[in-house]
Design a protein around this motif. Structure first.
Motif, mmCIF file in Angstrom:
data_model
loop_
_atom_site.group_PDB
_atom_site.id
_atom_site.type_symbol
_atom_site.label_atom_id
_atom_site.label_comp_id
_atom_site.label_asym_id
_atom_site.label_seq_id
_atom_site.Cartn_x
_atom_site.Cartn_y
_atom_site.Cartn_z
ATOM 1 N N TRP A 147 -16.498 -46.389 -21.131
ATOM 2 C CA TRP A 147 -16.596 -47.577 -20.284
ATOM 3 C C TRP A 147 -16.417 -48.808 -21.163
ATOM 4 N N ARG A 148 -15.349 -49.567 -20.918
ATOM 5 C CA ARG A 148 -15.028 -50.702 -21.785
ATOM 6 C C ARG A 148 -15.964 -51.881 -21.542
ATOM 7 N N ALA A 149 -16.362 -52.514 -22.632
ATOM 8 C CA ALA A 149 -17.234 -53.696 -22.565
ATOM 9 C C ALA A 149 -16.437 -54.988 -22.668
ATOM 10 N N PHE A 150 -15.119 -54.906 -22.514
ATOM 11 C CA PHE A 150 -14.285 -56.112 -22.574
ATOM 12 C C PHE A 150 -14.363 -56.808 -21.220
ATOM 13 N N VAL A 151 -15.426 -57.580 -21.029
ATOM 14 C CA VAL A 151 -15.661 -58.260 -19.757
ATOM 15 C C VAL A 151 -15.976 -59.726 -20.030
ATOM 16 N N TYR A 152 -15.391 -60.582 -19.231
ATOM 17 C CA TYR A 152 -15.694 -62.016 -19.307
ATOM 18 C C TYR A 152 -15.156 -62.654 -18.044
ATOM 19 N N ILE A 153 -15.742 -63.757 -17.651
ATOM 20 C CA ILE A 153 -15.300 -64.464 -16.457
ATOM 21 C C ILE A 153 -15.096 -65.933 -16.794
ATOM 22 N N ALA A 154 -14.418 -66.647 -15.904
ATOM 23 C CA ALA A 154 -14.158 -68.065 -16.127
ATOM 24 C C ALA A 154 -15.396 -68.873 -15.746
ATOM 25 N N ASN A 155 -16.153 -69.252 -16.741
ATOM 26 C CA ASN A 155 -17.294 -70.143 -16.516
ATOM 27 C C ASN A 155 -17.524 -70.960 -17.784
ATOM 28 N N ASP A 156 -18.614 -71.697 -17.821
ATOM 29 C CA ASP A 156 -18.873 -72.576 -18.962
ATOM 30 C C ASP A 156 -19.545 -71.859 -20.134
ATOM 31 N N GLU A 157 -19.864 -70.582 -19.987
ATOM 32 C CA GLU A 157 -20.479 -69.832 -21.074
ATOM 33 C C GLU A 157 -19.434 -69.486 -22.120
ATOM 34 N N ASP A 158 -19.783 -69.598 -23.385
ATOM 35 C CA ASP A 158 -18.911 -69.214 -24.492
ATOM 36 C C ASP A 158 -18.414 -67.783 -24.257
ATOM 37 N N ARG A 159 -17.106 -67.626 -24.237
ATOM 38 C CA ARG A 159 -16.542 -66.295 -23.991
ATOM 39 C C ARG A 159 -17.048 -65.281 -25.012
ATOM 40 N N ALA A 160 -17.291 -65.713 -26.226
ATOM 41 C CA ALA A 160 -17.738 -64.790 -27.273
ATOM 42 C C ALA A 160 -19.105 -64.183 -26.964
ATOM 43 N N LYS A 161 -19.860 -64.770 -26.062
ATOM 44 C CA LYS A 161 -21.209 -64.292 -25.747
ATOM 45 C C LYS A 161 -21.241 -63.335 -24.558
ATOM 46 N N GLN A 162 -20.168 -63.286 -23.788
ATOM 47 C CA GLN A 162 -20.283 -62.709 -22.457
ATOM 48 C C GLN A 162 -20.458 -61.191 -22.436
ATOM 49 N N ALA A 163 -19.758 -60.469 -23.274
ATOM 50 C CA ALA A 163 -19.906 -59.008 -23.267
ATOM 51 C C ALA A 163 -21.328 -58.604 -23.625
ATOM 52 N N TYR A 164 -21.885 -59.254 -24.644
ATOM 53 C CA TYR A 164 -23.276 -58.987 -25.032
ATOM 54 C C TYR A 164 -24.206 -59.248 -23.858
ATOM 55 N N ASN A 165 -24.043 -60.397 -23.205
ATOM 56 C CA ASN A 165 -24.919 -60.750 -22.087
ATOM 57 C C ASN A 165 -24.807 -59.759 -20.941
ATOM 58 N N GLU A 166 -23.633 -59.190 -20.729
ATOM 59 C CA GLU A 166 -23.422 -58.231 -19.644
ATOM 60 C C GLU A 166 -24.083 -56.883 -19.918
ATOM 61 N N PHE A 167 -24.104 -56.472 -21.195
ATOM 62 C CA PHE A 167 -24.469 -55.083 -21.492
ATOM 63 C C PHE A 167 -25.820 -54.889 -22.156
ATOM 64 N N VAL A 168 -26.316 -55.862 -22.899
ATOM 65 C CA VAL A 168 -27.499 -55.586 -23.708
ATOM 66 C C VAL A 168 -28.714 -55.243 -22.850
ATOM 67 N N HIS A 169 -28.815 -55.838 -21.654
ATOM 68 C CA HIS A 169 -29.973 -55.549 -20.800
ATOM 69 C C HIS A 169 -29.866 -54.180 -20.117
ATOM 70 N N LEU A 170 -28.694 -53.540 -20.233
ATOM 71 C CA LEU A 170 -28.512 -52.209 -19.655
ATOM 72 C C LEU A 170 -28.746 -51.097 -20.675
ATOM 73 N N ASP A 171 -29.144 -51.467 -21.880
ATOM 74 C CA ASP A 171 -29.343 -50.463 -22.931
ATOM 75 C C ASP A 171 -30.342 -49.401 -22.473
ATOM 76 N N GLY A 172 -29.959 -48.137 -22.598
ATOM 77 C CA GLY A 172 -30.823 -47.034 -22.197
ATOM 78 C C GLY A 172 -30.661 -46.610 -20.754
ATOM 79 N N LYS A 173 -29.808 -47.294 -19.990
ATOM 80 C CA LYS A 173 -29.655 -46.988 -18.571
ATOM 81 C C LYS A 173 -28.396 -46.181 -18.269
ATOM 82 N N PHE A 174 -27.638 -45.840 -19.312
ATOM 83 C CA PHE A 174 -26.417 -45.064 -19.108
ATOM 84 C C PHE A 174 -26.688 -43.579 -19.358
ATOM 85 N N ARG A 175 -25.955 -42.700 -18.666
ATOM 86 C CA ARG A 175 -26.042 -41.255 -18.895
ATOM 87 C C ARG A 175 -25.608 -40.938 -20.326
ATOM 88 N N ASP A 176 -26.011 -39.769 -20.805
ATOM 89 C CA ASP A 176 -25.703 -39.449 -22.207
ATOM 90 C C ASP A 176 -24.256 -39.027 -22.409
#
Length: 696
Positions: free
Chosen positions: A301-330
């Motif tokens: 599952w690719r983490a290359f995700v970003y949307i057009a908003n005022d948030e620094d694009r370099a931050k967006q993948a981390y913000n999308e995925f870090v809170h999901l840590d441990g919630k994915f199947r093995d």
């Protein structure tokens, strides 16, 4: 025989001899060598073992009449397809381990390396090429011709004898460097790939690749249930959608029992995904993973995700995925690009590496040179990848390198994997540039052993690709000695490779500048690009932020605070302009033009000297290659020579465009001891809108 007939015979003989000596690059690093007789004994027969045996018979460079034993024997010290090797034996747990051991033994013989008794295990379990190939035969970010797998038009699903021959050669090349998987289609996937006709062709491809240990994978379009399945939704929590995917996966495994799994680009750059239905990435990935669980398949599952908003694009993948840590199947693994933006010539590592401690994560590298001069510029990428893999995340203290956070040695993860976006196509030499073959080779070697050095990989590749010596024959049939070849070809050409990536950084985007390409195909310079109608994060102005005060993207707490995503003490190091590594300074800081750097010169002067150094280095590459002419066949010599000329012109354009443009903000003189710009800025703004092959 009269004079005329003798002349004709001589001409025909010379043509035949030249044909024999012609080298179009198709044989890559698997050059034919005159083999010595060898006896091979095996404890098992299989298609893979047969390949291993034939490779030894056709490539043996050891003592004449030797006997080599291939043994399948369970050994807990060997992981997956690892092997034990001696000068006369190979032992492994699997047939593929035997094949990989054979290629290792032959590589050592052909490069005249010491063969010792040792156990060799892969760094990553899954070592995968991502092909961005489309059903019509085109390749997104492909610079070496059409697709190896897909044809154009009504014959797109046919399988010909030439297809099978080519796929076998492709599989052999991958196996020789330990690559064991191939995603056959673009991450911007067509739903057609899951229809019966395309799946049957995938089966035909898989049947050819299988004996070489290369598993097939597919990229899928997340909305396929509603696009081709007749459903009203593709919601991953909908019972009918779940059933549709379960049935589709079962159908695939009926055709391809060893199918590897899916690669998914979802909720990204307009591609549909679970967020279209108010669901999370974990919801989407887990739904697919559950379908694969009975078959031991995986979801990348690719983490290359970003949307057009005022948030620094370099931050967006981390913000999308870090809170999901441990919630994915093995059997889900998150595929993350090496940097937080997009395959730039230099980026800091993505902060997701190490931050996901309970979720398997795999690096995604780009072999095809989307941002590094396509197949025109010479760019040996092992130094770039090693810099990334050896970067310290500090997530579990000092020494927590990116490599350790992804290979299973630091965190407990069921799967370890690494991916490379492939650079292969139907060009005779596979990759469009002879030296681009080195990146296919280097990816495989680093995926197998990420502790190999840039120098060793380059040394191997040059010896295997260009050596004029038949290592099985003590008689030197060339006009020069091995010592001459080593000193006048191997050493300078290898150094040229080792210097090439840094040269590109210097003449394109030194000191942490990034993504300042023209609007056209990520090739030429366009630091001025920023039309009002365009998305901000798709413009150069967004990234360099040049103004009268300075240049660079402030990602410290006074700016976007992207540095908060990195662990201490790295975070503090990056936040401090005095301790931030200068090679990423403008990535993290908006720096005054007159800021004094470590060498005592201003930032502006340093930029100017870096651009100039990059141009000079490419001109030096031209000299090195011209002097290499006696040691390489004419076809590859001329092709590389032409590419270097083009690269040199392009480097000059990059230097002139960036210095002239940024000078409008710095109002500082270009240092007088470097060569003056050769172009006018307004002319460059027009010319860099041309397609790359027209760009002179």
């Amino acid at each position: 025989m009269n004079y005329f007939k003798r002349r004709v015979s001589l001409v025909l003989f010379l043509i035949f001899a030249l044909t024999l000596n012609a080298q179009n690059g198709h044989d890559i690093w698997l050059q034919n060598k005159k083999a010595k007789p060898v006896n091979v004994t095996t404890t098992k027969q299989s298609p893979t073992i047969d390949i291993a045996k034939n490779e030894l018979i056709n490539g043996w460079q050891g003592a004449e009449g030797s006997t080599i034993t291939l043994t399948i024997k369970k050994d807990k010290s060997l992981h997956t397809d690892g092997f034990k090797i001696t000068p006369t034996s190979i032992q492994a747990n699997t047939d593929l381990g035997i094949l990989y051991g054979v290629y290792e033994l032959l590589r050592k013989q052909q490069t005249e390396s010491t063969i010792k008794d040792e156990s060799i295990n892969p760094s990553y379990d899954r070592r995968v090429l991502n092909h961005w190939d489309n059903p019509n035969g085109s390749i997104e970010r492909g610079y070496a011709g059409k697709s190896l797998f897909w044809h154009f038009g009504k014959d797109s699903l046919d399988v010909t004898e030439s297809d099978i021959k080519l796929w076998k050669e492709y599989a052999r090349a991958n196996a020789s460097v330990g690559i064991n998987g191939a995603v056959l289609n673009n991450v911007n996937a067509s739903p057609m790939m899951l229809t019966q006709g395309y799946l049957e062709k995938v089966k035909a491809i898989a049947d050819v690749l299988r004996p070489y240990g290369v598993k097939t994978y597919l990229s899928i379009k997340f909305s396929s249930p509603s696009l081709i399945g007749g459903l009203k939704t593709s919601d991953p929590l909908d019972a009918e959608v779940i059933k549709w995917w379960n049935n589709k996966v079962k159908d695939i495994y009926k055709l391809i029992p060893d199918f590897g799994g899916f690669l998914v680009k979802a909720s990204s750059e307009g591609q549909p995904g679970p967020q279209d239905y108010g669901r999370t990435h974990a919801d989407g990935a887990n739904m697919l993973a559950d379908a694969f669980k009975p078959f031991n398949g995986i979801v990348m599952w690719r983490a290359f995700v970003y949307i057009a908003n005022d948030e620094d694009r370099a931050k967006q993948a981390y913000n999308e995925f870090v809170h999901l840590d441990g919630k994915f199947r093995d059997n889900v693994i998150i595929q993350v690009k090496n940097g937080p933006i997009d395959f730039q010539p230099r980026e800091p590592f993505s902060p997701l590496f190490g931050a996901l401690k309970k979720t398997a994560i795999m690096p995604e590298l780009q072999i095809t040179q989307e941002y590094l001069g396509h197949s025109i510029h010479l760019a040996y990428l092992a130094p770039m990848w090693k810099e990334f893999l050896d970067s310290d995340t500090y997530q579990e203290g000092k020494g927590s390198t990116v490599a350790k956070t992804t290979d299973g040695s630091l965190f407990d993860q069921k799967i370890s994997a690494i991916a490379g976006v492939a650079n292969t196509g139907l060009d005779n030499n596979w990759t469009g540039h002879t030296f681009a073959q080195s990146n296919w080779y280097a990816f495989g070697r680093l995926a197998w052993n990420h502790e190999l050095s840039n120098e060793q990989i380059a040394d191997e590749w040059v010896k295997l690709t260009f050596s004029p010596f038949d290592l099985s024959n003590s008689e030197n049939k060339t006009d020069f000695s091995k010592s001459d070849w080593s000193n006048n070809f191997l050493k300078p050409v290898k150094q040229m490779m080792l210097d090439s990536r840094e040269a590109i950084v210097d003449y394109m985007m030194p000191l942490g500048l990034h993504h300042i390409f023209s609007a056209n195909e990520h090739y030429g310079p366009g630091p001025w690009y920023g039309p009002a109608r365009a998305r901000k994060d798709w413009t150069s102005l967004y990234y360099h932020k040049a103004d009268s005060l300075g240049i660079g993207f402030d990602r410290t707490p006074t700016g976007s605070n992207a540095t908060i995503q990195y662990e201490e003490p790295l975070r503090s190091q990056l936040n401090n302009i005095e301790t931030c590594p200068e090679n990423v300074l403008l990535w993290f800081h908006h720096v005054p033009w007159d800021y004094k750097m470590k060498n005592g010169k201003s930032l502006w002067d340093n930029l100017a000297y870096r651009y100039d150094a990059g141009v000079k280095k490419v001109r030096e590459f031209q000299k090195i290659w011209d002097m290499a002419k006696p040691y390489v066949d004419n076809q590859r010599f001329v092709e590389v020579q032409s590419k270097l000329r083009n690269q040199s012109r392009n480097a000059q354009v990059w230097k002139d465009a960036c210095l002239l443009y940024f000078q409008e903000f710095s109002n500082m003189p270009i240092p007088y001891d470097i060569e003056r710009p050769m172009h006018d800025l307004e002319d460059l703004k027009i010319s860099t809108m041309k397609r790359p092959l027209d760009y002179k």
